[in-house]
Scaffold this motif. Structure first.
Motif, PDB file in Angstrom:
ATOM      1  N   ASN A   6       0.838  -1.198   0.000  1.00 26.91           N
ATOM      2  CA  ASN A   6       0.000   0.000   0.000  1.00 26.91           C
ATOM      3  C   ASN A   6       0.871   1.245   0.000  1.00 26.91           C
ATOM      4  N   ASN A  57      -0.025   5.359   0.402  1.00 32.35           N
ATOM      5  CA  ASN A  57      -1.144   6.252   0.685  1.00 32.35           C
ATOM      6  C   ASN A  57      -0.652   7.663   1.007  1.00 32.35           C
ATOM      7  N   ASN A  73      -2.374  11.346   2.677  1.00 35.82           N
ATOM      8  CA  ASN A  73      -3.531  11.979   3.304  1.00 35.82           C
ATOM      9  C   ASN A  73      -3.181  13.422   3.664  1.00 35.82           C
ATOM     10  N   ALA A  89      -4.734   6.778  -2.690  1.00 34.28           N
ATOM     11  CA  ALA A  89      -4.069   5.522  -2.338  1.00 34.28           C
ATOM     12  C   ALA A  89      -4.011   4.582  -3.526  1.00 34.28           C
ATOM     13  N   VAL A 106      -5.850   0.725   0.797  1.00 33.94           N
ATOM     14  CA  VAL A 106      -6.793   1.000  -0.268  1.00 33.94           C
ATOM     15  C   VAL A 106      -8.048   0.177  -0.093  1.00 33.94           C
TER      16      VAL A 106
END
Length: 724
Positions: A294, A296, A298, A311, A715
């Motif tokens: 993963n 990601n 934010n 993501a 995700v």
């Protein structure tokens, strides 16, 4: 059974008498529930920490840490102890709703990732009966697992050792290690778990055709004696926090399942031509490696708290099966023996990307929108070889097959939540999904399927607060359940010459429309609802090409109606914490395609009670019991089952060391059984699991924990759930 009835009568008498207890302090406070885009009220019970908190929209929060739930060996076992959640035959369901999808800290995860979560890291479980359009349309309910927060600066770790002893299955051990390190803007987390030992599952099935012209009776016993050579899960995560408003994270996780042991199958068949007996021993050599990556990002985009989440995820599954099958038969007093090899190789690759944007317009209004794309490719090859001795194997075309499946799903959603006045708030949203797939299989001749279709899923949630003591809600939710990938694959799982498990490439998605009305009065939570399903996915033993053969296969029924009602109450005293639920479900299934014999429709009762008794400065005693009654729903009948679990726990060295002893399923009453009649065949089944055991758990916490910050998101991955 009599013990359970007496136990629940005792609990509910105490429950009613507890209303008069004035020592309880209740305070209603508003809590922001981002997943529902509403300002919702919850009941928080002071003094002892309550096991369950009820939200006004029927969502419940279940505390795990420091309860009997935390003694579970796996998250699967843990969810089977959560109120209103039923775990059986590989399916996790919420009563009155149906099969649930699993989220981790608000992000959808796959089953393998879910199975790898250490129970020691779990803080609480959210059971969301009425999910908004933000949640993927796959699944009728959402179970969100919230892990314990990690530290801001310093080191924290946990080491747990479990030893489980079962007369039914044998002994197994579970070892869990997790470690967190944070310094400044950099965070690191890692975990490892290892299961060794034995497991067991026993299935007894009878199949009877009473018609004298084609009379047949089969008594089949299948005994899975599993050897966990190496069941391990592992992972690590890195996060860099640019500022208080944004961070980026990278995570890798995986698990290995190296399964040995043997599957013993015994099938005695009686028909008009005489008696026969078949004994099949399958030596298992199955290895599965799953890996997930993963990446990601934010960010908080304005002062009001609006946020952006982007993501990507890559998932890879690699499985190999190398089973050796020794088959003996006695037909008309003549002995025969043959050998088979079942070699299977399969790979699943899933790539997905998503973006979610939450716009906070003001303190009462929020707009959420997002999009997602995923691509899944599945390939498998099954080779069966047969020999009259154990050396000269010949390839079998009928049992062997190739399978390839590719699926692309594009999705977009919006959800708008706001309030009107001080007492009324609402959430309205919709999710649109476009699906395209191509399927190829060589089973039963070359078959190709391709299709494109779109779906639109609206949802509505209304909340009305009449007073501090009385709060009501109404919801409408539409959902879909797509077949699991292996459910579409028609490859053969061999049990004996007359029993196979095969996928069904003709399976259709199941669609659901759910309505619910509920009320929260003081500490009582009441709800009533109706769920309508089209093309519900089920399974049955269907007659094969030869007179005595049967194929266990997933299939679509025509429609299903479910009515349900539930009443729950929790209370806390100085020394006693109790959570209790009483539910009733009435389900009717309609089908005209598979020649099911129609039967009665009867309600199913569900009782749940979880109690913690605290002896200050000494120990805690935890008692959990639930009962799921008989269920008759028109074409099938399920028998009742129940569990009683007793645990005792004590902390040492200022809570650095915790010891727990648990006796689970004391009366060994968790057995899945039932009967139905399809295609002129009466079928009865009785499945026993390794639920009756004694367990000793030692957990040691170390480090210099401070403030928690590490945030890891994954995700949203519906496709991974279907890889089971």
């Amino acid at each position: 059974m009599r013990f359970l009835i007496s136990f629940f009568i005792f609990i509910y008498c105490l429950l009613l008498s507890s209303i008069a207890i004035q020592a309880q302090t209740i305070k209603t406070i508003p809590e922001k529930v981002a997943q529902q885009n509403n300002e919702l009220n919850e009941v928080v019970i002071k003094r002892q920490v309550s096991l369950v908190k009820y939200a006004a929209n029927a969502t419940i929060d279940v505390n795990v840490a420091n309860t009997v739930l935390s003694t579970s060996s796996s998250v699967n076992e843990l969810l089977g102890r959560v109120p209103n959640v039923v775990v059986a035959e590989g399916q996790i369901s919420v009563l009155g709703k149906g099969e649930a999808i699993i989220y981790l800290n608000g992000i959808l995860i796959n089953y393998e990732r879910f199975a790898a979560i250490p129970v020691s890291q779990i803080l609480k479980i959210e059971v969301i009966s009425n999910p908004s359009s933000k949640y993927d349309a796959e699944g009728k309910a959402v179970i969100n697992i919230i892990t314990k927060p990690n530290i801001e600066n310093g080191i924290m770790g946990t080491a747990t050792q479990q030893v489980t002893v079962s007369k039914f299955a044998g002994t197994s051990t579970n070892t869990f290690l997790d470690f967190n390190y944070t310094k400044g803007k950099f965070s690191f987390i890692t975990n490892y778990g290892l299961q060794l030992g034995k497991g067991r599952e026993l299935l007894y099935t009878t199949r009877t055709r009473p018609n004298p012209d084609e009379f047949m009776r089969s008594e089949l016993t299948t005994d899975w004696k599993r050897q966990f050579n190496n069941y391990s899960n592992f992972g690590f995560g890195l996060q860099y926090t640019f500022s208080e408003k944004n961070y980026i994270s990278l995570a890798y996780s995986g698990n290995i399942e190296d399964l040995g042991g043997v599957v013993e199958s015994r099938n005695a068949i009686t028909n008009n031509t005489g008696n026969s007996f078949y004994a099949t021993d399958i030596t298992k050599n199955d290895v599965l490696l799953n890996q997930f990556i993963n990446l990601n990002y934010n960010a908080i985009t304005d002062r009001k708290g609006s946020s952006l989440f982007v993501a990507t995820q890559y998932s890879n599954y690699n499985g190999t099966v190398k089973d050796f099958i020794d088959e003996n038969s006695v037909v008309d007093d003549v002995n025969d023996e043959r050998y088979l090899k079942n070699n299977v190789g399969n790979t699943i690759n899933i790539i997905s990307a998503q973006a979610d944007y939450s716009r906070k317009i003001n303190e009462k209004t929020k707009l959420e929108t997002g999009a997602k794309f995923s691509n899944a490719t599945i390939k498998s090859a099954t080779d069966f070889l047969i020999a009259e001795d154990d050396m000269n194997f010949v390839f079998d075309d009928e049992l062997s097959s190739d399978f390839k499946y590719e699926e692309k799903i594009s999705a977009a959603y919006f959800n708008y939540g706001s309030s009107i006045g001080e007492r009324f708030n609402f959430s309205v949203g919709a999710r649109g999904e476009w699906t395209k797939y191509d399927l190829y299989t060589s089973a039963n001749g070359i078959q190709r399927f391709d299709k494109s279709y779109g779906n639109f899923f609206p949802n509505l949630l209304l909340n009305m607060d009449f007073s501090e003591d009385l709060k009501t809600h109404f919801s409408y939710v539409s959902r879909i359940t797509r077949p699991r990938y292996q459910g579409l694959n028609p490859f053969v799982i061999y049990q004996d010459p007359f029993t196979t498990i095969e996928g069904n490439p003709n399976l259709l998605p199941e669609k659901v429309h759910a309505f619910e009305v509920g009320a929260m009065y003081k500490k009582f939570d009441f709800k009533i609802g109706y769920t309508y399903k089209t093309d519900p996915i089920s399974a049955a033993a269907l007659r094969g090409d030869t007179p005595n053969s049967y194929i266990l296969r997933s299939l679509n029924l025509e429609k299903e109606h479910t009515f349900f009602t539930s009443l729950s109450k929790s209370f806390t005293a100085k020394w006693w914490n109790s959570t209790n639920t009483l539910s009733m479900n009435l389900t009717k299934v309609i089908d005209t395609s598979y020649d099911y014999a129609l039967g009665p429709v009867k309600p199913q009762i569900y009782l749940y009670s979880n109690n913690t008794f605290t002896i200050p400065d000494l120990f805690k005693v935890q008692l959990l019991a639930w009962y799921l009654g008989e269920k008759s729903y028109g074409i099938r009948h399920d028998n009742s089952r129940s569990i009683v679990t007793l645990g005792i726990e004590r902390n040492f060295f200022k809570e650095a060391l915790k010891l727990n002893f648990t006796a689970n399923d004391i009366f060994h009453d968790f057995m899945v059984s039932g009967d139905y009649e399809v295609g002129q065949t009466e079928i009865y089944y009785h499945r026993t699991y390794t639920t009756n055991y004694f367990k000793l758990i030692a957990t040691y916490n170390f480090g210099n924990s401070k403030k928690t910050t590490y945030k890891k998101s994954e995700v949203e991955q519906t496709e991974n759930n279907r890889a089971r």
